[in-house]
Each structure stands twice: as structure tokens, then as C-alpha cells.
Design a protein around this motif. Structure first.
Motif, PDB file in Angstrom:
ATOM      1  N   ALA A   1      20.609 -46.330-118.269  1.00 23.28           N
ATOM      2  CA  ALA A   1      20.080 -45.202-117.504  1.00 23.28           C
ATOM      3  C   ALA A   1      19.206 -45.652-116.335  1.00 23.28           C
TER       4      ALA A   1
ATOM      5  N   TYR B   1      18.463 -48.223-123.346  1.00 22.91           N
ATOM      6  CA  TYR B   1      17.801 -47.593-122.200  1.00 22.91           C
ATOM      7  C   TYR B   1      18.269 -48.196-120.882  1.00 22.91           C
TER       8      TYR B   1
ATOM      9  N   ARG C   1      14.775 -41.029-114.698  1.00 16.38           N
ATOM     10  CA  ARG C   1      16.125 -40.941-115.255  1.00 16.38           C
ATOM     11  C   ARG C   1      16.139 -40.999-116.779  1.00 16.38           C
ATOM     12  N   LEU C   2      14.976 -41.177-117.379  1.00 19.05           N
ATOM     13  CA  LEU C   2      14.883 -41.317-118.829  1.00 19.05           C
ATOM     14  C   LEU C   2      14.061 -40.176-119.424  1.00 19.05           C
TER      15      LEU C   2
END
Length: 223
Positions: free
Chosen positions: A196, A193, A112-113
């Protein structure tokens, strides 16, 4: 002091140490340089001081109210210098991943990053490399123990990072009722971060579960 050998019986005092005298045992036995010694001083449920030494790499980190690093030369630390996390690189993030304990939940989180590199690293060194600005995050969804993470957590936190659990809150220590087992967590250079990530609420069946049932198993390591 609480370590693997005392975790079944020792209750946390208001001020106590979490110690792992050899984190990355299998790497050490295999001749790898990626092992370390972790010492964290806990007050209440959070670290207030820490030291993490990596003799094989010739590096040592320490933190009280600031995070610092020094080289190790001839068995002694040299001059300490401050360390701090870095801003997100424009060309993508560097995620540190375990040499021995990969899993599908961690892979799903990282997917997802904007990850440019997944760099294999062992032991609690991952926290300190993020603190030193050499990487950006470390996600761990399989089990670890509190002595695996407390020292690195404090070094990273004092360098400007965060270590968070599934609810996005900072992880805590001194959980005797669960034999000092951690849940899933993410060690981050930036709290940005966190949004996410979707960490699982619980780690997979593990060392802790088998130990609680009375089985003799090898301790879970921060490899």
C-alpha cells in the motif's frame, strides 16, 4: 567502526560497526527521555547483531538471531525477554512519526493506510517499539544516515518485521560512495503493509547533498 565523524573517509570492511553514540541529540538536550545509543554490526551489507539502549526510558534491546529486550536498572540491564511484532490491530494501525522531521511524502504514504494513530516518537526508538509490538510502522522519506538505522533495523527484523526501500527490497548498508546515507524507507511490523506504500525514489535535498558540496552542516539525526 563507521560513525558520523569517519563517514567521509572510512571504507567498510567485510565486517564493521555502524555506531551512533547519541541518537536524538536535540531531544537529549531538551531533557526528553527519547534518545538512544545505537550499535550495529554489519557483515557484507546487512546487520548481523545489534544493541540499542534508551537510558532515559530504562530500556535496552539486543538482537543476534533473535530480538530481546531488558529493563535498565541502576545502569545495568536486567533479564532479557524475547520480543516480536504484533498482528495488525482491528481498529487501525499505529504509525510512529518524527517529532522534528515531518514531510509531505511521508504524510502521503501514511494516507494510503488505515492509520488510527500517528504517535510522535524520536530517534531509532521507533524501530524497537515496533519490534516490541507497541506500534505497526514507521515511514521515513527525509534523509537519515546508516548509523541512525542499522541497529534498530536488525532488532526489528529479528522480531519478525522488515525495513524496506522504495523498490520493496530490504535496505542495505556500507554505501561509502553516498557517504552512508539512506534513501527513503519504511519499517514495518508486517510486509503486508508494503504494497500500500509508494515511497519516493530519493530523499529530498539534504545533509548528504550539502556535505558532498563541501558545506559544513549539522548531521542529519533519527529524531
Amino acid at each position: 567502526m563507521i560513525a558520523e565523524e569517519t563517514s567521509c573517509t572510512a571504507q567498510p570492511a567485510p565486517l564493521f560497526f555502524l555506531v551512533d553514540p547519541l541518537d536524538g541529540t536535540r531531544d537529549f538536550l531538551a531533557g526528553s527521555e527519547q534518545y538512544c545509543v545505537n550499535i550495529g554490526l554489519i557483515q557484507g551489507d546487512r546487520p548481523i547483531a545489534a544493541a540499542l539502549a534508551a537510558p532515559g526510558l530504562g530500556r535496552v534491546w539486543a538482537a543476534g538471531t533473535t530480538a530481546r529486550e531488558a529493563p535498565i536498572r541502576e545502569g545495568r540491564p536486567g533479564a532479557f525477554r524475547p520480543v516480536s511484532v504484533r498482528a495488525a490491530p482491528a481498529d487501525g494501525l499505529v504509525a510512529l512519526v518524527s517529532r522534528l522531521h515531518g514531510d509531505s511524502d511521508t504524510d502521503a504514504c501514511l494516507d494510503r493506510l488505515p492509520i488510527a494513530e500517528r504517535r510522535v516518537t524520536s530517534s531509532a526508538l521507533k524501530f524497537c517499539l515496533i519490534a516490541a509490538g507497541e506500534a505497526d510502522l514507521y515511514v521515513r522519506c527525509v534523509p537519515t544516515m546508516e548509523w541512525d538505522t542499522a541497529a534498530g533495523d536488525h532488532v526489528l527484523t529479528m522480531a519478525g518485521g522488515r525495513v524496506v526501500g522504495p523498490d520493496g527490497a530490504t535496505i542495505t548498508y556500507g554505501h561509502h560512495a553516498r557517504f552512508y546515507r539512506n534513501g527513503p524507507f519504511a519499517a514495518l511490523a508486517s510486509a503486508a503493509y508494503r504494497d500500500a506504500l509508494t515511497l519516493p525514489q530519493q530523499s529530498a535535498v539534504s545533509y548528504f547533498d550539502r556535505r558532498r558540496a563541501g558545506a559544513a552542516v549539522e548531521a542529519a539525526g533519527q529524531d
